[in-house]
Design a protein around this motif. Structure first.
Motif, short mmCIF file in Angstrom:
data_model
loop_
_atom_site.label_atom_id
_atom_site.label_comp_id
_atom_site.label_asym_id
_atom_site.label_seq_id
_atom_site.Cartn_x
_atom_site.Cartn_y
_atom_site.Cartn_z
N THR A 124 0.84 -1.19 0.00
CA THR A 124 0.00 0.00 0.00
C THR A 124 0.87 1.24 0.00
OG1 THR A 124 -0.08 0.16 2.41
CG2 THR A 124 -1.76 -1.20 1.35
N ARG A 125 0.22 2.35 -0.29
CA ARG A 125 0.90 3.65 -0.30
C ARG A 125 1.52 3.96 1.07
NH1 ARG A 125 -2.97 8.26 -2.36
NH2 ARG A 125 -3.06 6.71 -4.04
N GLU A 179 1.76 -0.76 -7.93
CA GLU A 179 0.64 -1.17 -7.10
C GLU A 179 0.72 -0.54 -5.72
OE1 GLU A 179 0.81 -5.40 -7.08
OE2 GLU A 179 0.46 -5.54 -9.24
N ALA A 180 1.94 -0.47 -5.17
CA ALA A 180 2.11 0.11 -3.84
C ALA A 180 1.73 1.59 -3.83
CB ALA A 180 3.56 -0.07 -3.38
N THR A 229 -2.35 1.99 -4.36
CA THR A 229 -3.26 1.31 -3.44
C THR A 229 -3.30 2.02 -2.09
OG1 THR A 229 -2.74 -0.82 -4.47
CG2 THR A 229 -3.80 -0.87 -2.30
N ARG A 230 -4.45 2.55 -1.78
CA ARG A 230 -4.64 3.21 -0.48
C ARG A 230 -5.21 2.21 0.51
NH1 ARG A 230 -7.40 8.91 -0.32
NH2 ARG A 230 -6.50 8.70 1.76
N ALA A 231 -4.61 2.15 1.69
CA ALA A 231 -5.09 1.25 2.74
C ALA A 231 -6.18 1.97 3.53
CB ALA A 231 -3.94 0.85 3.65
N GLU A 232 -7.40 1.85 3.05
CA GLU A 232 -8.52 2.52 3.71
C GLU A 232 -9.22 1.55 4.64
OE1 GLU A 232 -11.07 4.32 0.88
OE2 GLU A 232 -9.54 5.73 0.16
#
Length: 611
Positions: free
Chosen positions: A544-545, A570-571, A574-577
């Protein structure tokens, strides 16, 4: 297909079984929602947003789908297993969010108590504060000086949330704002506490404040009154083993007037709710962290949610300019915490031409193409290996740790730790050739062959370990790093301490792992001269970001990224919400705005004692 055929874990199945005992006639959609809610909590979500899965066909690759949202909600509302926020039931439904009852109560109580604290303004001698700020922050030339503004708000409010990236001066800000507080009338009587989520973070915080004292332009009495001891939050609250209850709560509050919490982004919802409940209503709470870093391992992303909707309205901007001489951009806050949140933006670690600083900005902006372009520019502080292989990685790590291993052979703890902190390997995950376990096993096998150490021998000069559990008797904490060195008394594992280095016989150590490579999660709050960040070869939900940003900003001088282009991109995108409702509970509406201005807050939720 029935619920029994779905790939649920043992915890979810046990939970469903307990609910079936409470309500034998419970329908499968209700039990499915409960199982998914439990599963969501284990994944870091505070609640289950029903719209995430309602009506999806096929669901998880199975010939089964949850009901449409409206139908599902009606079924949940009709069940005795699900209640409203003030009702006694195992689960709670709030809008389209389904919670385990305890976590709804945590979130509701935390929101209410933070709002009550945010609108309760303490008495402040503004003339003294203005003079203190001018003297304590005279060294800053930035405009606006966000460190000075953050200090002003922390003195003028009972709640201050200060977010900033690496090198933005959070510790500098907090030690000087505490000095400004102590210079207020009656300040010498303040009981000030320092805390952090982990023992390692608490120790670093205390050391940083002790170091910063010397340069403060204040009286010796003020320096002496500044705290220089920090505790973990669990120890501060008095955790009781596996019980969710703690010694200090609303009925037995902490004996503090001011509490500063560092690395607050690592604090989960349950712990933050307990902390705020245990703090006296008139005490000041100051939270420090980085809203863009990885969230807590447990459920919730509290610090990031608190930072949403921040801003200074015209009245706050005028008051701050009068007090500090700083022109403040006016932005009507969308959160009822309002101007309690301050973001530090100027990095003193990364210069304007820093590749690491620019990469961090592009990562947080979600600019995948820009990140790739920057990494292809051959910046002095950025290296990208776009075709990584496990064998080449181990060879590179052996080279990177060579200065440390040479220092370790001399047996001097100070030299060994200095060399070890010059270079560190970070990974996104534990398993796989590019994970912590695979890297440590392969590297240690290689080092043992070089040193002539038997394969089965666990201990050898130069072995690096990380403690996995707190041992208060030894003064060792989860995340502490130890280095094995050869002494006249045999092998000893040394740890850095407040008073130098402490050596232990290997057999005395609590549970531990080898630590040549560590996860980005475990590296939070640490910094190293150079970092090698290895991302997995295969797609992973961990990429993730926030993880990418946290990993590269552990480096002060240089970062080396080993990642295939698709994984890197991808990192970034991709937001880890995490699913939660805290930010929504704090969001301004016309009706809420009137209540906040009037200083009205509902009574704290008492459901924590029920489940």
């Amino acid at each position: 297909m029935t619920l029994a055929d779905l790939p649920l874990g043992p915890l979810e199945r046990a939970f469903v079984a307990s609910l079936q005992r409470l309500e034998p006639e419970a329908s499968e959609p209700v039990l499915l929602a409960a199982a998914l809610c439990c599963e969501a909590l284990a994944s870091g979500d505070v609640c289950l947003p029903l719209e995430r899965v309602a009506g999806k066909r096929p669901w998880l690759g199975h010939d089964f789908s949850p009901p449409p949202l409206s139908t599902w909600r009606a079924q949940l509302e009709a069940s005795s297993l699900i209640g409203a926020p003030d009702e006694y039931a195992p689960l709670t439904l709030v809008g389209n969010r389904l919670y385990l009852a305890r976590y709804q109560a945590y979130e509701q109580q935390l929101a209410e108590q933070l709002l009550a604290r945010a609108v309760d303004v303490p008495e402040v001698d503004e003339a003294q504060l203005s003079e203190s700020l001018a003297r304590l922050f005279a060294f800053n030339q930035q405009s606006p000086d966000w460190q000075r503004l953050a200090a002003a708000q922390a003195v003028r409010r009972r709640l201050a949330v200060i977010s900033g990236g690496p090198g933005t001066g959070k510790t500098t800000t907090v030690v000087r704002l505490l000095a400004a507080l102590l210079e207020q009338p009656g300040g010498e009587r303040l009981a000030i506490g320092l805390a952090a989520p982990t023992g390692k973070a608490a120790a670093r915080m205390a050391e940083a404040i002790r170091s910063a004292k010397a340069d403060l332009p204040v009286r010796d009495a003020v320096k002496a009154a500044l705290p220089d001891e920090a505790r973990t939050l669990h120890r501060l609250l008095g955790s009781r083993g596996d019980s969710p209850k703690v010694r200090h709560d609303a009925t037995n509050p902490l004996p503090l007037d001011v509490l500063v919490v560092d690395e607050a982004s690592m604090v989960d919802l349950a712990l933050m709710a307990k902390l705020v409940a245990a703090l006296p209503p008139k005490a000041r709470l100051i939270l420090l962290g980085d809203k863009d870093q990885l969230a807590a391992v447990e459920a919730g992303a509290v610090f990031a949610e608190l930072c949403e909707g921040r801003g200074f309205d015209a009245q706050a901007a005028t008051e701050l300019q009068r007090l500090t001489g700083q022109r403040v951009p006016v932005e009507v806050p969308r959160s009822r915490l309002g101007d309690a949140v301050v973001l530090l933006t100027h990095s003193h670690r990364f210069a304007g031409d820093s590749g690491i600083g620019e990469l961090a900005r592009r990562i947080n902006g979600g600019d995948a193409k820009g990140c790739v372009s920057l990494l292809q520019e051959s910046r002095a502080d950025l290296v990208w290996n776009a075709v990584p292989s496990p064998t080449a990685l181990i060879e590179r790590l052996e080279q990177g740790y060579a200065p440390y291993l040479q220092a370790a052979r001399l047996g001097d703890p100070a030299a060994a730790f200095a060399a070890f902190n010059d270079f560190r390997a970070l990974t996104a995950q534990r398993e796989g050739a590019f994970g912590v376990t695979g890297i440590n096993e392969a590297l240690e096998a290689r080092l043992k062959r070089r040193l002539g150490v038997a394969v089965r021998e666990r201990w050898y000069p130069g072995r690096a370990v990380m403690v996995r559990q707190n041992d208060y008797a030894l003064g060792l904490f989860n995340g502490d790093i130890g280095l094995c060195l050869k002494t006249a008394q045999g092998l000893r594992v040394y740890f850095e301490g407040d008073d130098g280095f402490r050596g232990f016989a290997p057999a005395r150590l609590p549970s531990h792992d080898s630590a040549f490579a560590m996860t980005v999660h475990k590296s939070q709050g640490s910094e190293f001269s150079e970092v090698l960040l290895a991302l997995p070869e295969q797609p992973s939900p961990l990429l993730t970001r926030a993880l990418f940003y946290t990993g590269i900003t552990r480096a002060k001088r240089k970062v080396e990224i080993w990642a295939l282009p698709p994984r890197l991109q991808e990192a970034v995108v991709t937001r880890a919400e995490r699913a939660a409702g805290l930010a929504e509970r704090l969001t301004c509406t016309a009706a809420q705005e009137g209540r906040v201005q009037a200083g009205v807050a509902s009574e704290p939720a008492d459901q924590l004692s029920l489940f």
